[in-house]
Each structure stands twice: as C-alpha cells, then as structure tokens.
Design an enzyme around this catalytic site. Structure first.
Site, PDB file in Angstrom:
ATOM      1  N   MET A  10       0.843  -1.213   0.000  1.00  0.00           N
ATOM      2  CA  MET A  10       0.000   0.000   0.000  1.00  0.00           C
ATOM      3  C   MET A  10       0.878   1.265   0.000  1.00  0.00           C
ATOM      4  O   MET A  10       0.897   2.002   0.962  1.00  0.00           O
ATOM      5  CB  MET A  10      -0.911  -0.024   1.235  1.00  0.00           C
ATOM      6  CG  MET A  10      -1.799  -1.238   1.338  1.00  0.00           C
ATOM      7  SD  MET A  10      -2.554  -1.432   2.979  1.00  0.00           S
ATOM      8  CE  MET A  10      -1.165  -1.992   3.982  1.00  0.00           C
ATOM      9  N   GLN A  52     -11.562   1.566   0.140  1.00  0.00           N
ATOM     10  CA  GLN A  52     -11.431   2.863   0.811  1.00  0.00           C
ATOM     11  C   GLN A  52     -12.340   3.895   0.161  1.00  0.00           C
ATOM     12  O   GLN A  52     -13.077   4.616   0.840  1.00  0.00           O
ATOM     13  CB  GLN A  52      -9.983   3.349   0.753  1.00  0.00           C
ATOM     14  CG  GLN A  52      -9.785   4.776   1.256  1.00  0.00           C
ATOM     15  CD  GLN A  52      -8.575   5.450   0.625  1.00  0.00           C
ATOM     16  OE1 GLN A  52      -7.579   4.794   0.349  1.00  0.00           O
ATOM     17  NE2 GLN A  52      -8.664   6.743   0.391  1.00  0.00           N
ATOM     18  N   THR A  83       1.956   1.858   5.815  1.00  0.00           N
ATOM     19  CA  THR A  83       1.000   2.793   5.232  1.00  0.00           C
ATOM     20  C   THR A  83       0.570   3.767   6.315  1.00  0.00           C
ATOM     21  O   THR A  83       0.626   3.431   7.493  1.00  0.00           O
ATOM     22  CB  THR A  83      -0.238   2.041   4.698  1.00  0.00           C
ATOM     23  OG1 THR A  83      -1.269   2.972   4.343  1.00  0.00           O
ATOM     24  CG2 THR A  83      -0.807   1.114   5.768  1.00  0.00           C
ATOM     25  N   CYS A 196       3.107  10.003   4.239  1.00  0.00           N
ATOM     26  CA  CYS A 196       3.069   8.750   3.501  1.00  0.00           C
ATOM     27  C   CYS A 196       4.474   8.491   2.978  1.00  0.00           C
ATOM     28  O   CYS A 196       5.238   9.425   2.716  1.00  0.00           O
ATOM     29  CB  CYS A 196       2.023   8.743   2.380  1.00  0.00           C
ATOM     30  SG  CYS A 196       2.396   9.758   0.977  1.00  0.00           S
ATOM     31  N   GLU A 198       5.714   7.602   0.230  1.00  0.00           N
ATOM     32  CA  GLU A 198       6.108   8.117  -1.069  1.00  0.00           C
ATOM     33  C   GLU A 198       6.579   9.566  -1.005  1.00  0.00           C
ATOM     34  O   GLU A 198       7.437   9.977  -1.801  1.00  0.00           O
ATOM     35  CB  GLU A 198       4.935   7.991  -2.050  1.00  0.00           C
ATOM     36  CG  GLU A 198       4.581   6.556  -2.418  1.00  0.00           C
ATOM     37  CD  GLU A 198       3.717   5.852  -1.389  1.00  0.00           C
ATOM     38  OE1 GLU A 198       3.519   4.638  -1.510  1.00  0.00           O
ATOM     39  OE2 GLU A 198       3.244   6.530  -0.449  1.00  0.00           O
TER      40      GLU A 198
END
Length: 229
Positions: A10, A52, A83, A196, A198
């Site tokens: 995720m 989600q 995540t 997050c 990323e």
C-alpha cells in the site's frame, strides 16, 4: 533479534522502502552480514483502495486483519502497517492479533515531542488529511496538528497517486510541496510530517527550513529499536 511483521502493498513502493531501510538499519547497527528478520504479507493495492473509496472499512479491516494474522502465524514478534492511510483500521487489526502493533501515529508523536515541537502539520493523502483518525492519534500525545487547506488536498493526492507511487519524482511537484510547507509554517506549524512513504521520495530535510518528520524512516527506526533492544 525479534522478527518484524509487515503488512505491505500500500503501495509496493512504500513496502520496498520499508524493506530496504530495515535491512540497511540492521547492517549499520550490527555490521557484517547481519540483516533484518522480517515476515511480510503484501495486499493488493487496487483492491483495498477501491474499498477505501467506497467507504467499505469493514472490508479493508478484513483484508488487513487476515494479512496480520498470517504474519503472526509466520512467527512475527510485532507488526507494522507500511501505510498511513490504512491506519484507519489499525485498532481492528490489533484487536484480532496477539502480537503488538507498532502504531505509526505514536512513533511520529514521540519524535515531535523529542524535538520540543508544539505544533506539527501533516502532509499525506487526501483521505488522511481530511479525516481525523491519524491526526487525533498524534494529538492524543499533546501536539497540535495542522493540515493544509482543503484547496490543496486534490493536488497532493494527485502527486502521490499519479506520480510517486509509480516512482516518478518531479522537480515541479517538489516545488509545489515546498511552497505548501512555507504556507504551513506561516500558519503556525513548527514541524512537517511527511505522512506517507512516497512523500519521502520527494521532500528531504534540505528542502525545508522546518524540521521534517519522515514517517517511514521514523517507523523503521522505532522497529529496529524494538527488534534489536
């Protein structure tokens, strides 16, 4: 050394970052050929993202609970969710397993307090910024938590989902996020939570005059402390 349990997928970029940082961290701390003892269950990102978006959090909880139970059966001593957004169901996952869950919100709050911060701002997915499940967890430790104005949420979400989860790191997006950090500083934030995994590909401490709290890095460091302690 304890075995670290991971629920990943995720996104897979996030999971890869966790795996690399955990193993590099063990190597740095212990030297030689040492590496992290891990067990990972990787879920299908499109499936849980669709749940989600449909607000099917019972469905998400079922998927992540099953993954957590499989990791526990495989011998993990504690569990991490790789995540931020899906910490929305962290309590349900914890209730279904007998090993501790190392909650990201607790880790980030502790890091902010160690830096003597009173107010922090969260950058993350639109969902994480617009709901309170994560900010409330941090605030429970005595920190004020800001989020960007709603007008920025869609663009941040686009940068994360259209670029970063696919490994695209663009200077134009970095400039946008750095400008947003300046706005949050003006609004009273004393530190910035990269909420997050990323976003840690895009923004580094050198890009911000405010202290940066990189969630994945902090989560990994806390896991290493526990696993090697």
């Amino acid at each position: 050394m304890q075995t670290i349990g991971l629920i990943g997928g995720m996104s897979w970029e996030s999971s890869a970052a966790y795996y690399e940082l955990l193993n590099r961290g063990v190597e740095e701390r212990l030297g030689g050929l040492h590496s992290a003892k891990t067990v990972m269950a990787s879920v299908e990102f499109a499936e849980v993202t669709a749940m989600q978006e449909a607000e099917d959090w019972d469905g998400v909880a079922r998927v992540l609970t099953a993954a957590g139970q499989s990791v526990e059966r495989a011998g993990a001593d504690f569990l991490m969710l790789c995540t931020t957004t899906f910490h929305r169901v962290a309590e349900q996952v914890q209730a279904a397993i007998d090993i501790p869950l190392l909650h990201l919100g607790d880790v980030v709050a502790q890091a902010g307090k160690e830096k003597d911060l009173e107010a922090v701002a969260l950058l993350g997915t639109k969902f994480a910024m617009s709901r309170t499940f994560f900010t409330d967890r941090i605030a429970s430790h005595g920190l004020d938590v800001l989020v960007p104005d709603e007008s920025h949420h869609d663009e941040l979400n686009r940068i994360i989902y259209d670029e970063l989860v696919h490994g695209k790191v663009l200077d134009s997006s970095r400039r946008q996020v750095v400008s947003l950090i300046s706005e949050l500083w003006d609004a009273g934030a004393g530190g910035i939570i990269l909420g997050c995994s990323e976003l840690e590909l895009l923004v580094k401490q050198a890009d911000s005059e405010l202290p940066v709290l990189p969630c994945t890095t902090l989560h990994v460091e806390a896991a290493l402390d526990r696993a090697l302690g």
